[in-house]
Design a protein around this motif. Structure first.
Motif, PDB file in Angstrom:
ATOM      1  N   ILE A  96       3.021  -0.430   2.520  1.00  0.00           N
ATOM      2  CA  ILE A  96       4.249  -0.024   1.811  1.00  0.00           C
ATOM      3  C   ILE A  96       3.966  -0.088   0.316  1.00  0.00           C
ATOM      4  O   ILE A  96       3.644  -1.155  -0.218  1.00  0.00           O
ATOM      5  CB  ILE A  96       5.417  -0.969   2.160  1.00  0.00           C
ATOM      6  N   GLN A  97       4.038   1.025  -0.365  1.00  0.00           N
ATOM      7  CA  GLN A  97       3.737   1.067  -1.798  1.00  0.00           C
ATOM      8  C   GLN A  97       4.884   1.726  -2.559  1.00  0.00           C
ATOM      9  O   GLN A  97       5.821   2.253  -1.959  1.00  0.00           O
ATOM     10  CB  GLN A  97       2.424   1.822  -2.039  1.00  0.00           C
ATOM     11  N   VAL A  98       4.775   1.716  -3.895  1.00  0.00           N
ATOM     12  CA  VAL A  98       5.858   2.250  -4.720  1.00  0.00           C
ATOM     13  C   VAL A  98       5.282   2.987  -5.925  1.00  0.00           C
ATOM     14  O   VAL A  98       4.227   2.618  -6.441  1.00  0.00           O
ATOM     15  CB  VAL A  98       6.803   1.096  -5.173  1.00  0.00           C
ATOM     16  N   VAL A  99       5.985   4.027  -6.341  1.00  0.00           N
ATOM     17  CA  VAL A  99       5.702   4.696  -7.618  1.00  0.00           C
ATOM     18  C   VAL A  99       6.996   4.627  -8.425  1.00  0.00           C
ATOM     19  O   VAL A  99       8.039   5.094  -7.968  1.00  0.00           O
ATOM     20  CB  VAL A  99       5.280   6.168  -7.412  1.00  0.00           C
ATOM     21  N   PHE A 100       6.911   4.017  -9.612  1.00  0.00           N
ATOM     22  CA  PHE A 100       8.109   3.833 -10.428  1.00  0.00           C
ATOM     23  C   PHE A 100       8.352   5.014 -11.350  1.00  0.00           C
ATOM     24  O   PHE A 100       7.491   5.872 -11.553  1.00  0.00           O
ATOM     25  CB  PHE A 100       7.993   2.545 -11.258  1.00  0.00           C
ATOM     26  N   GLN A 101       9.541   4.975 -11.958  1.00  0.00           N
ATOM     27  CA  GLN A 101      10.003   6.053 -12.822  1.00  0.00           C
ATOM     28  C   GLN A 101       9.118   6.251 -14.052  1.00  0.00           C
ATOM     29  O   GLN A 101       8.725   7.368 -14.368  1.00  0.00           O
ATOM     30  CB  GLN A 101      11.422   5.698 -13.267  1.00  0.00           C
ATOM     31  N   SER A 105       5.467   2.200 -18.648  1.00  0.00           N
ATOM     32  CA  SER A 105       5.672   0.754 -18.562  1.00  0.00           C
ATOM     33  C   SER A 105       5.112   0.167 -17.272  1.00  0.00           C
ATOM     34  O   SER A 105       4.948  -1.044 -17.166  1.00  0.00           O
ATOM     35  CB  SER A 105       7.156   0.415 -18.702  1.00  0.00           C
ATOM     36  N   SER A 106       4.817   0.990 -16.268  1.00  0.00           N
ATOM     37  CA  SER A 106       4.285   0.414 -15.026  1.00  0.00           C
ATOM     38  C   SER A 106       2.759   0.249 -15.080  1.00  0.00           C
ATOM     39  O   SER A 106       2.174  -0.435 -14.248  1.00  0.00           O
ATOM     40  CB  SER A 106       4.685   1.249 -13.806  1.00  0.00           C
ATOM     41  N   LEU A 107       2.080   0.868 -16.094  1.00  0.00           N
ATOM     42  CA  LEU A 107       0.630   0.666 -16.247  1.00  0.00           C
ATOM     43  C   LEU A 107       0.388  -0.327 -17.375  1.00  0.00           C
ATOM     44  O   LEU A 107       1.022  -0.238 -18.427  1.00  0.00           O
ATOM     45  CB  LEU A 107      -0.069   1.994 -16.574  1.00  0.00           C
ATOM     46  N   ASN A 108      -0.529  -1.262 -17.154  1.00  0.00           N
ATOM     47  CA  ASN A 108      -0.850  -2.256 -18.174  1.00  0.00           C
ATOM     48  C   ASN A 108      -1.654  -1.579 -19.296  1.00  0.00           C
ATOM     49  O   ASN A 108      -2.736  -1.047 -19.050  1.00  0.00           O
ATOM     50  CB  ASN A 108      -1.676  -3.378 -17.533  1.00  0.00           C
ATOM     51  N   PRO A 109      -1.094  -1.587 -20.542  1.00  0.00           N
ATOM     52  CA  PRO A 109      -1.780  -0.850 -21.620  1.00  0.00           C
ATOM     53  C   PRO A 109      -3.141  -1.434 -21.976  1.00  0.00           C
ATOM     54  O   PRO A 109      -3.967  -0.763 -22.601  1.00  0.00           O
ATOM     55  CB  PRO A 109      -0.808  -0.981 -22.801  1.00  0.00           C
ATOM     56  N   ILE A 179       5.760   5.263   1.158  1.00  0.00           N
ATOM     57  CA  ILE A 179       5.815   5.084  -0.302  1.00  0.00           C
ATOM     58  C   ILE A 179       7.259   5.273  -0.783  1.00  0.00           C
ATOM     59  O   ILE A 179       7.911   6.257  -0.434  1.00  0.00           O
ATOM     60  CB  ILE A 179       4.891   6.066  -1.049  1.00  0.00           C
ATOM     61  N   VAL A 180       7.724   4.314  -1.586  1.00  0.00           N
ATOM     62  CA  VAL A 180       9.018   4.451  -2.254  1.00  0.00           C
ATOM     63  C   VAL A 180       8.766   5.157  -3.584  1.00  0.00           C
ATOM     64  O   VAL A 180       7.953   4.694  -4.394  1.00  0.00           O
ATOM     65  CB  VAL A 180       9.656   3.061  -2.499  1.00  0.00           C
ATOM     66  N   LEU A 181       9.426   6.287  -3.787  1.00  0.00           N
ATOM     67  CA  LEU A 181       9.304   7.039  -5.042  1.00  0.00           C
ATOM     68  C   LEU A 181      10.603   6.842  -5.805  1.00  0.00           C
ATOM     69  O   LEU A 181      11.642   7.416  -5.441  1.00  0.00           O
ATOM     70  CB  LEU A 181       9.074   8.525  -4.741  1.00  0.00           C
ATOM     71  N   PHE A 213      12.697   8.775  -1.270  1.00  0.00           N
ATOM     72  CA  PHE A 213      12.729   9.426  -2.582  1.00  0.00           C
ATOM     73  C   PHE A 213      14.074   9.128  -3.237  1.00  0.00           C
ATOM     74  O   PHE A 213      15.112   9.582  -2.766  1.00  0.00           O
ATOM     75  CB  PHE A 213      12.549  10.936  -2.384  1.00  0.00           C
ATOM     76  N   ILE A 214      14.024   8.360  -4.327  1.00  0.00           N
ATOM     77  CA  ILE A 214      15.261   7.963  -5.009  1.00  0.00           C
ATOM     78  C   ILE A 214      15.438   8.816  -6.254  1.00  0.00           C
ATOM     79  O   ILE A 214      14.511   8.932  -7.059  1.00  0.00           O
ATOM     80  CB  ILE A 214      15.190   6.479  -5.411  1.00  0.00           C
ATOM     81  N   THR A 215      16.593   9.413  -6.403  1.00  0.00           N
ATOM     82  CA  THR A 215      16.855  10.187  -7.619  1.00  0.00           C
ATOM     83  C   THR A 215      18.359  10.365  -7.801  1.00  0.00           C
ATOM     84  O   THR A 215      19.129  10.207  -6.857  1.00  0.00           O
ATOM     85  CB  THR A 215      16.177  11.573  -7.568  1.00  0.00           C
ATOM     86  N   HIS A 216      18.754  10.671  -9.050  1.00  0.00           N
ATOM     87  CA  HIS A 216      20.147  11.065  -9.255  1.00  0.00           C
ATOM     88  C   HIS A 216      20.217  12.580  -9.416  1.00  0.00           C
ATOM     89  O   HIS A 216      21.293  13.126  -9.637  1.00  0.00           O
ATOM     90  CB  HIS A 216      20.728  10.345 -10.483  1.00  0.00           C
TER      91      HIS A 216
END
Ligand code: SF4
Length: 340
Positions: A96-101, A105-109, A179-181, A213-216
């Motif tokens: 179970i994985q996720v891709v954020f919006q 900010s989800s990648l470490n700079p 995958i949660v998108l 798939f989560i979206t507005h």
């Protein structure tokens, strides 16, 4: 119909509100309040709703980021709402994985793409040598249509679309099935959004992935989802296959959302529900109105709505709605009392 990959039964996630010197509980935020649905392998299940509807809290509870207050989440025979069961099967977390919006900010700079992608490979012991890791990372980058040389880059050197491709590669590193998108394109330029959606759909077909798939963005949802659930103040207002939901929306809240979608042709305009002027703002989930929580904004509300919370029901077993306007949604004892 195949066995569901994931089944959510009456899931609840409440957050206590504490105040004062002794931090006494003075209220509760009902972020997710009795949600049930299931996902078949290979489908894209869409979750829509305004900010504060509970979409992201629901996703975080599925991912194990929040502990469920009540209810069950069944995945491959285990109730993963139970933290003990989740810990007992660490292999499940890799599935179970996720891709954020926001990939920014989800990648470490401070990490190169290679360092970012190496973390899940090492944590789940999918590679054992440096060379093996480099080969696997090059393969992952190829899968998301990025050149292998990108593994040496830092996020600051990448565009928004390239960063999101790296985030997708990171989600794919553990060879997940689900995958949660979470709004995966809403932070990207319009010109890039279509390419990322095309990539996600292509990956789904090639790797047999199941998406939540989560979206507005309802226009986007119409093009990607096989079924859609509409969430309002922690509850599902309506759930149906995409064609039914857009062609025959039942819940007044769904009709309100659909009436606000921009269209590009007269034909589309004719298919839209008549414009429903939204009344007021979505209330806070800390102050959910009694009865049907949509009643203060609903143009169709009637006497029973502020008093009794409707239950979910379906005339055909597939198109589910939660509204007193439809048979089966008013609890039997209330309907009987109203008749006598
Ligand atoms: Fe509107 Fe009543 Fe239906 Fe709620 S139950 S959506 S208030 S008609």
């Amino acid at each position: 119909m195949s066995e569901p990959l994931l089944r959510v039964d009456n899931l609840v996630k409440h957050f206590p509100i504490r105040a004062g010197f002794l931090m006494r509980q003075v209220g509760v935020v009902r972020a997710v309040d009795g949600v049930s649905f299931s996902l078949s392998p290979g489908e894209t299940f869409g979750l829509v709703g305004e900010s504060g509807s509970g979409k992201t809290t629901l996703a975080m509870t599925l991912l194990g980021g929040y502990r469920a207050t009540a209810g069950e989440i069944w995945f491959r025979g285990d109730n993963i709402a139970d933290p003990v069961a989740r810990r007992r099967r660490p292999a499940l977390t890799k599935e179970i994985q996720v891709v954020f919006q926001d990939p920014g900010s989800s990648l470490n700079p401070r990490r190169t793409v290679r360092q970012t992608l190496e973390v899940p490979l090492r944590v789940h012991r999918l590679v054992s040598t440096h060379g093996e890791a480099a080969r696997q990372i090059a393969r992952l980058l190829e899968t998301v249509e990025l050149p292998a040389e990108f593994m040496h880059a830092f996020p600051a050197a990448l565009s928004g679309g390239q960063k999101q491709r790296v985030a997708i590669a990171r989600a794919l590193a553990t060879e997940p099935s689900f995958i949660v998108l979470d709004e995966p394109t809403s932070a990207l330029d319009v010109s890039v959004q279509g390419k990322i959606i095309a990539l996600l759909l292509d990956l789904q077909r090639r790797l047999n992935l199941t998406y939540l798939f989560i979206t507005h963005d309802l226009s986007l949802m119409r093009n990607v989802a096989t079924r859609v659930a509409v969430m309002y103040l922690g509850k599902l207002a309506e759930l149906a296959d995409t064609a039914s939901l857009f062609g025959n929306p039942l819940h007044p809240y769904t009709r309100m959302l659909l009436s606000a979608i921009p269209v590009v042709s007269e034909a589309e305009e004719r298919l839209k529900p008549r414009w429903v002027v939204p009344r007021g703002e979505t209330p806070s989930p800390a102050r959910v109105p009694p009865g049907c929580s949509f009643h203060p904004r609903c143009p169709d509300a009637f006497a029973v709505c502020p008093r009794i919370d409707p239950v979910a029901a379906s005339a055909d077993g597939r198109h589910v709605v939660r509204c007193h306007l439809y048979p089966g949604c008013t609890p039997a004892e209330v309907a009987d009392a109203a008749r006598t």
